[in-house]
Design an enzyme around this catalytic site. Structure first.
Site, PDB file in Angstrom:
ATOM      1  N   LEU A  33       0.814  -1.230   0.000  1.00 35.36           N
ATOM      2  CA  LEU A  33       0.000   0.000   0.000  1.00 35.36           C
ATOM      3  C   LEU A  33       0.845   1.277   0.000  1.00 35.36           C
ATOM      4  CD1 LEU A  33      -2.919  -1.080   2.386  1.00 35.36           C
ATOM      5  CD2 LEU A  33      -2.828  -1.189  -0.105  1.00 35.36           C
ATOM      6  N   ILE A  51       7.237  -7.004  -1.017  1.00 36.97           N
ATOM      7  CA  ILE A  51       7.944  -8.031  -1.801  1.00 36.97           C
ATOM      8  C   ILE A  51       9.327  -8.349  -1.223  1.00 36.97           C
ATOM      9  CG2 ILE A  51       6.694  -7.777  -3.991  1.00 36.97           C
ATOM     10  CD1 ILE A  51       8.995  -5.991  -4.993  1.00 36.97           C
ATOM     11  N   PHE A  72       3.089  -6.384 -10.507  1.00 35.73           N
ATOM     12  CA  PHE A  72       2.992  -4.941 -10.770  1.00 35.73           C
ATOM     13  C   PHE A  72       3.817  -4.120  -9.778  1.00 35.73           C
ATOM     14  CE2 PHE A  72      -1.145  -6.545 -12.305  1.00 35.73           C
ATOM     15  CZ  PHE A  72      -1.172  -5.984 -13.564  1.00 35.73           C
ATOM     16  N   TYR A 140      14.321   4.814 -14.111  1.00 40.44           N
ATOM     17  CA  TYR A 140      13.168   3.908 -14.060  1.00 40.44           C
ATOM     18  C   TYR A 140      13.240   2.871 -15.194  1.00 40.44           C
ATOM     19  CZ  TYR A 140       8.380   2.492 -15.093  1.00 40.44           C
ATOM     20  OH  TYR A 140       7.269   1.761 -15.398  1.00 40.44           O
ATOM     21  N   ASN A 169       1.668   4.454 -22.359  1.00 40.69           N
ATOM     22  CA  ASN A 169       1.112   5.262 -21.255  1.00 40.69           C
ATOM     23  C   ASN A 169      -0.284   4.813 -20.831  1.00 40.69           C
ATOM     24  OD1 ASN A 169       3.400   6.748 -22.359  1.00 40.69           O
ATOM     25  ND2 ASN A 169       2.766   8.316 -20.911  1.00 40.69           N
ATOM     26  N   LEU A 189      -0.009  12.820 -16.902  1.00 41.40           N
ATOM     27  CA  LEU A 189      -0.601  13.923 -17.667  1.00 41.40           C
ATOM     28  C   LEU A 189      -2.137  13.932 -17.619  1.00 41.40           C
ATOM     29  CD1 LEU A 189      -0.208  16.323 -19.564  1.00 41.40           C
ATOM     30  CD2 LEU A 189      -0.297  14.713 -21.484  1.00 41.40           C
ATOM     31  N   ASP A 284      12.674  12.691 -19.974  1.00 44.19           N
ATOM     32  CA  ASP A 284      11.560  12.483 -20.911  1.00 44.19           C
ATOM     33  C   ASP A 284      12.040  12.329 -22.351  1.00 44.19           C
ATOM     34  OD1 ASP A 284       9.432  12.535 -19.172  1.00 44.19           O
ATOM     35  OD2 ASP A 284       8.944  14.662 -19.487  1.00 44.19           O
TER      36      ASP A 284
HETATM   37  N1  LIG Z   1       1.247   3.834 -15.207  1.00 46.01           N
HETATM   38  C1  LIG Z   1       1.878   3.640 -16.351  1.00 46.01           C
HETATM   39  O1  LIG Z   1       1.658   4.364 -17.337  1.00 46.01           O
HETATM   40  C2  LIG Z   1       2.859   2.498 -16.504  1.00 46.01           C
HETATM   41  C3  LIG Z   1       3.475   2.323 -17.756  1.00 46.01           C
HETATM   42  C4  LIG Z   1       4.408   1.287 -17.899  1.00 46.01           C
HETATM   43  C5  LIG Z   1       4.671   0.417 -16.862  1.00 46.01           C
HETATM   44  N2  LIG Z   1       4.039   0.586 -15.673  1.00 46.01           N
HETATM   45  C6  LIG Z   1       4.322  -0.386 -14.600  1.00 46.01           C
HETATM   46  O2  LIG Z   1       3.091  -0.950 -14.168  1.00 46.01           O
HETATM   47  C7  LIG Z   1       3.135  -1.272 -12.787  1.00 46.01           C
HETATM   48  C8  LIG Z   1       1.947  -0.640 -12.085  1.00 46.01           C
HETATM   49  O3  LIG Z   1       1.956   0.760 -12.296  1.00 46.01           O
HETATM   50  P1  LIG Z   1       0.806   1.685 -11.693  1.00 46.01           P
HETATM   51  O4  LIG Z   1       0.722   2.907 -12.544  1.00 46.01           O
HETATM   52  O5  LIG Z   1      -0.410   0.889 -11.450  1.00 46.01           O
HETATM   53  O6  LIG Z   1       1.485   2.108 -10.320  1.00 46.01           O
HETATM   54  P2  LIG Z   1       0.873   2.141  -8.828  1.00 46.01           P
HETATM   55  O7  LIG Z   1       1.843   2.918  -8.027  1.00 46.01           O
HETATM   56  O8  LIG Z   1      -0.535   2.611  -8.856  1.00 46.01           O
HETATM   57  O9  LIG Z   1       0.892   0.621  -8.405  1.00 46.01           O
HETATM   58  C9  LIG Z   1       2.020  -0.025  -7.861  1.00 46.01           C
HETATM   59  C10 LIG Z   1       1.535  -0.876  -6.696  1.00 46.01           C
HETATM   60  O10 LIG Z   1       2.647  -1.612  -6.161  1.00 46.01           O
HETATM   61  C11 LIG Z   1       2.651  -1.503  -4.742  1.00 46.01           C
HETATM   62  N3  LIG Z   1       4.049  -1.669  -4.300  1.00 46.01           N
HETATM   63  C12 LIG Z   1       5.112  -0.889  -4.626  1.00 46.01           C
HETATM   64  N4  LIG Z   1       6.228  -1.361  -4.044  1.00 46.01           N
HETATM   65  C13 LIG Z   1       5.871  -2.475  -3.339  1.00 46.01           C
HETATM   66  C14 LIG Z   1       6.586  -3.413  -2.550  1.00 46.01           C
HETATM   67  N5  LIG Z   1       7.890  -3.275  -2.299  1.00 46.01           N
HETATM   68  N6  LIG Z   1       5.899  -4.436  -1.988  1.00 46.01           N
HETATM   69  C15 LIG Z   1       4.552  -4.585  -2.203  1.00 46.01           C
HETATM   70  N7  LIG Z   1       3.831  -3.724  -2.943  1.00 46.01           N
HETATM   71  C16 LIG Z   1       4.484  -2.679  -3.513  1.00 46.01           C
HETATM   72  C17 LIG Z   1       2.046  -0.133  -4.454  1.00 46.01           C
HETATM   73  O11 LIG Z   1       1.504   0.007  -3.165  1.00 46.01           O
HETATM   74  C18 LIG Z   1       0.969  -0.036  -5.547  1.00 46.01           C
HETATM   75  O12 LIG Z   1      -0.255  -0.581  -5.114  1.00 46.01           O
HETATM   76  C19 LIG Z   1       4.495  -0.806 -12.296  1.00 46.01           C
HETATM   77  O13 LIG Z   1       5.378  -1.900 -12.274  1.00 46.01           O
HETATM   78  C20 LIG Z   1       4.918   0.200 -13.353  1.00 46.01           C
HETATM   79  O14 LIG Z   1       6.315   0.292 -13.434  1.00 46.01           O
HETATM   80  C21 LIG Z   1       3.151   1.612 -15.453  1.00 46.01           C
HETATM   81  O1  LIG Z   2       2.211  17.842 -15.591  1.00 44.26           O
HETATM   82  C1  LIG Z   2       2.631  17.246 -16.598  1.00 44.26           C
HETATM   83  C2  LIG Z   2       2.801  15.835 -16.651  1.00 44.26           C
HETATM   84  C3  LIG Z   2       3.300  15.275 -17.797  1.00 44.26           C
HETATM   85  N1  LIG Z   2       3.622  16.029 -18.864  1.00 44.26           N
HETATM   86  C4  LIG Z   2       4.154  15.403 -20.097  1.00 44.26           C
HETATM   87  O2  LIG Z   2       3.202  14.447 -20.525  1.00 44.26           O
HETATM   88  C5  LIG Z   2       3.855  13.306 -21.090  1.00 44.26           C
HETATM   89  C6  LIG Z   2       3.375  12.070 -20.358  1.00 44.26           C
HETATM   90  O3  LIG Z   2       3.903  12.129 -19.012  1.00 44.26           O
HETATM   91  P1  LIG Z   2       3.416  11.141 -17.838  1.00 44.26           P
HETATM   92  O4  LIG Z   2       1.929  11.049 -17.842  1.00 44.26           O
HETATM   93  O5  LIG Z   2       4.104  11.572 -16.595  1.00 44.26           O
HETATM   94  O6  LIG Z   2       3.955   9.721 -18.328  1.00 44.26           O
HETATM   95  P2  LIG Z   2       5.431   9.262 -18.755  1.00 44.26           P
HETATM   96  O7  LIG Z   2       6.486  10.067 -18.092  1.00 44.26           O
HETATM   97  O8  LIG Z   2       5.460   9.194 -20.262  1.00 44.26           O
HETATM   98  O9  LIG Z   2       5.533   7.816 -18.118  1.00 44.26           O
HETATM   99  C7  LIG Z   2       4.420   6.912 -18.065  1.00 44.26           C
HETATM  100  O10 LIG Z   2       4.470   6.092 -19.207  1.00 44.26           O
HETATM  101  C8  LIG Z   2       5.639   5.292 -19.308  1.00 44.26           C
HETATM  102  C9  LIG Z   2       5.536   4.475 -20.592  1.00 44.26           C
HETATM  103  O11 LIG Z   2       5.599   5.299 -21.732  1.00 44.26           O
HETATM  104  C10 LIG Z   2       5.710   4.398 -18.069  1.00 44.26           C
HETATM  105  O12 LIG Z   2       6.808   3.570 -18.137  1.00 44.26           O
HETATM  106  C11 LIG Z   2       5.722   5.208 -16.785  1.00 44.26           C
HETATM  107  O13 LIG Z   2       5.675   4.323 -15.669  1.00 44.26           O
HETATM  108  C12 LIG Z   2       4.512   6.093 -16.766  1.00 44.26           C
HETATM  109  O14 LIG Z   2       4.601   6.961 -15.627  1.00 44.26           O
HETATM  110  C13 LIG Z   2       5.359  13.559 -20.930  1.00 44.26           C
HETATM  111  O15 LIG Z   2       5.832  14.058 -22.135  1.00 44.26           O
HETATM  112  C14 LIG Z   2       5.451  14.641 -19.861  1.00 44.26           C
HETATM  113  O16 LIG Z   2       6.552  15.500 -20.030  1.00 44.26           O
HETATM  114  C15 LIG Z   2       3.461  17.405 -18.846  1.00 44.26           C
HETATM  115  O17 LIG Z   2       3.755  18.116 -19.810  1.00 44.26           O
HETATM  116  N2  LIG Z   2       2.969  17.983 -17.701  1.00 44.26           N
END
Ligand SMILES: NC(=O)c1ccc[n+]([C@@H]2O[C@H](COP(=O)([O-])OP(=O)(O)OC[C@H]3O[C@@H](n4cnc5c(N)ncnc54)[C@H](O)[C@@H]3O)[C@@H](O)[C@H]2O)c1
Ligand SMILES: O=c1ccn([C@@H]2O[C@H](COP(=O)(O)OP(=O)(O)O[C@H]3O[C@H](CO)[C@@H](O)[C@H](O)[C@H]3O)[C@@H](O)[C@H]2O)c(=O)[nH]1
Length: 328
Positions: A33, A51, A72, A140, A169, A189, A284
């Site tokens: 959490l 984990i 995840f 990352y 994204n 975003l 970025d």
């Molecule tokens: N959001 C995106 O656009 C995006 C894009 C590409 C990859 N991912 C990957 O997808 C996965 C989920 O992303 P999300 O956006 O849902 O993030 P999130 O932060 O909402 O979910 C991550 C979850 O993992 C849990 N967690 C983190 N560290 C932990 C640990 N040590 N032990 C147990 N639980 C732990 C957190 O409490 C959370 O519930 C991540 O691995 C992230 O890198 C996300």
């Molecule tokens: O306030 C903001 C937030 C974001 N951005 C831009 O919007 C785009 C998207 O940004 P964001 O929504 O933060 O996503 P990313 O940084 O592209 O990363 C997301 O998407 C990746 C995959 O492309 C994943 O790996 C990451 O976990 C996830 O956070 C980027 O160009 C940012 O620079 C802005 O201009 N203003």
């Protein structure tokens, strides 16, 4: 299928859990959490745990007779990873290594892993396919690439069977409107654009207007969270059916600039997004757009949401219903 979902209380995890529940398998969420929400788990069993906690992980695998893991749990913010690399290497690399040790020690060898478009860095081609060079521009992305390499080695030597999904994204929310994106603080975003519309945050900062793109702002491939979730269901079923280890991109294949996303949000909400131009954010890449033919062909994945306005509509529904997220 008895499935352990680490990070299942998070944004993508909780949506995927809902889809996994529909397969009829037993789903156990394991989450510390740190960024997730217990309220996002409506039906599945929940174990609060880290984990890094080998004992609790082992106990959970045994107690629920787990045969596969969807992993995840990680830190996932590009910007934060650049200023706090230690935390990212620790949680995403050391934590995942620990999970793999516990899985293999307990005879669990099926794993679906959350990877990312960030492993590619600044690709020279406009459409990214799985085999192109991986040169992450941020910490990352490096943590996820390290784990992809580790899993390939463990697959070759220890019989691990994994599917790594490189998401582009993630965005949107389940149409039920009761789960959605709620990160504290929010950095993504689309939720920030919608929160700015609702007057919940200050002006949206557009990070950089001098990228080599049509309007100078970064291009991303936005994919609905339920389409991502469905890919995990397919990947898991494939592993149970004997599919070997594999890596797939997951995106829509269409790129949108930051300004185009803002325009789409304004069209969906009928409101104006208060905004200003800000400096670039470290790490970025300019353009990330997925080629996802491989998963379509090999696993039959078909995204349901391909229209950015429709995707934003689902997110808008969640934010309107839950302006303060799960805490509201
Ligand atoms: N959001 C995106 O656009 C995006 C894009 C590409 C990859 N991912 C990957 O997808 C996965 C989920 O992303 P999300 O956006 O849902 O993030 P999130 O932060 O909402 O979910 C991550 C979850 O993992 C849990 N967690 C983190 N560290 C932990 C640990 N040590 N032990 C147990 N639980 C732990 C957190 O409490 C959370 O519930 C991540 O691995 C992230 O890198 C996300
Ligand atoms: O306030 C903001 C937030 C974001 N951005 C831009 O919007 C785009 C998207 O940004 P964001 O929504 O933060 O996503 P990313 O940084 O592209 O990363 C997301 O998407 C990746 C995959 O492309 C994943 O790996 C990451 O976990 C996830 O956070 C980027 O160009 C940012 O620079 C802005 O201009 N203003």
């Amino acid at each position: 299928m008895n499935i352990l979902v680490t990070g299942g209380a998070g944004y993508i995890g909780s949506h995927t859990v809902r889809l996994l529940e529909k397969t009829g398998g037993k789903v156990v969420v394991y989450d510390n959490l740190v960024t997730g929400h217990k309220e996002a788990i409506k039906n599945s069993l929940f174990v609060e745990g880290d984990i890094f906690d080998s004992e609790k992980l082992t106990d959970t695998l045994k107690r629920f007779d787990i045969s596969s893991v969807v992993h995840f749990a990680a830190y996932s913010l590009v910007g934060v990873s650049m200023v706090n690399p230690r935390e990212y290497y620790h949680n995403n690399v050391v934590g995942t290594l620990n999970l793999l040790d516990v899985m293999l020690a307990n005879g669990v060898n099926k794993l679906v892993f959350s990877s990312t478009a960030a492993v590619y860095g600044e690709p020279e081609t406009s459409l990214i396919t799985e085999e192109i060079a991986k040169n992450p521009t941020n910490v990352y992305g490096r943590t996820k690439l390290i784990m992809e390499n580790v899993m390939a080695d463990y697959s070759r030597t220890y019989g691990l069977n994994y599917i790594a999904l490189r998401y582009f994204n993630a965005c949107g929310a389940d149409v039920a409107g009761d789960i959605g994106e709620d990160h504290q603080p929010e950095t993504h975003l689309i939720p920030l654009v919608l929160k700015a519309c609702l007057g919940k945050t200050d002006k949206l900062k557009i990070f950089g207007e001098d990228y080599p793109t049509t309007d100078g702002t970064c291009v991303r491939d936005y994919i609905h969270v339920n389409d991502l979730g469905q890919a995990h269901v397919l990947a898991l079923k494939a592993l149970y059916n004997g599919h070997g280890s594999a890596v797939y991109n997951l995106g829509n294949g269409n790129g949108f600039t930051v300004k185009e996303v803002i325009e789409a949000a304004e069209a969906v909400t009928g409101l104006t997004v208060p905004k200003e131009i800000a400096p670039r954010r470290a790490g970025d890449p300019a353009i990330l757009v997925a080629g996802s033919q491989k998963i379509r062909q090999e696993l039959g994945w078909q995204p349901e949401y391909t229209d950015i306005n429709k995707i934003i509509e689902t997110a808008w529904h969640w934010h309107q219903q839950n302006p303060d997220g799960f805490a509201g």
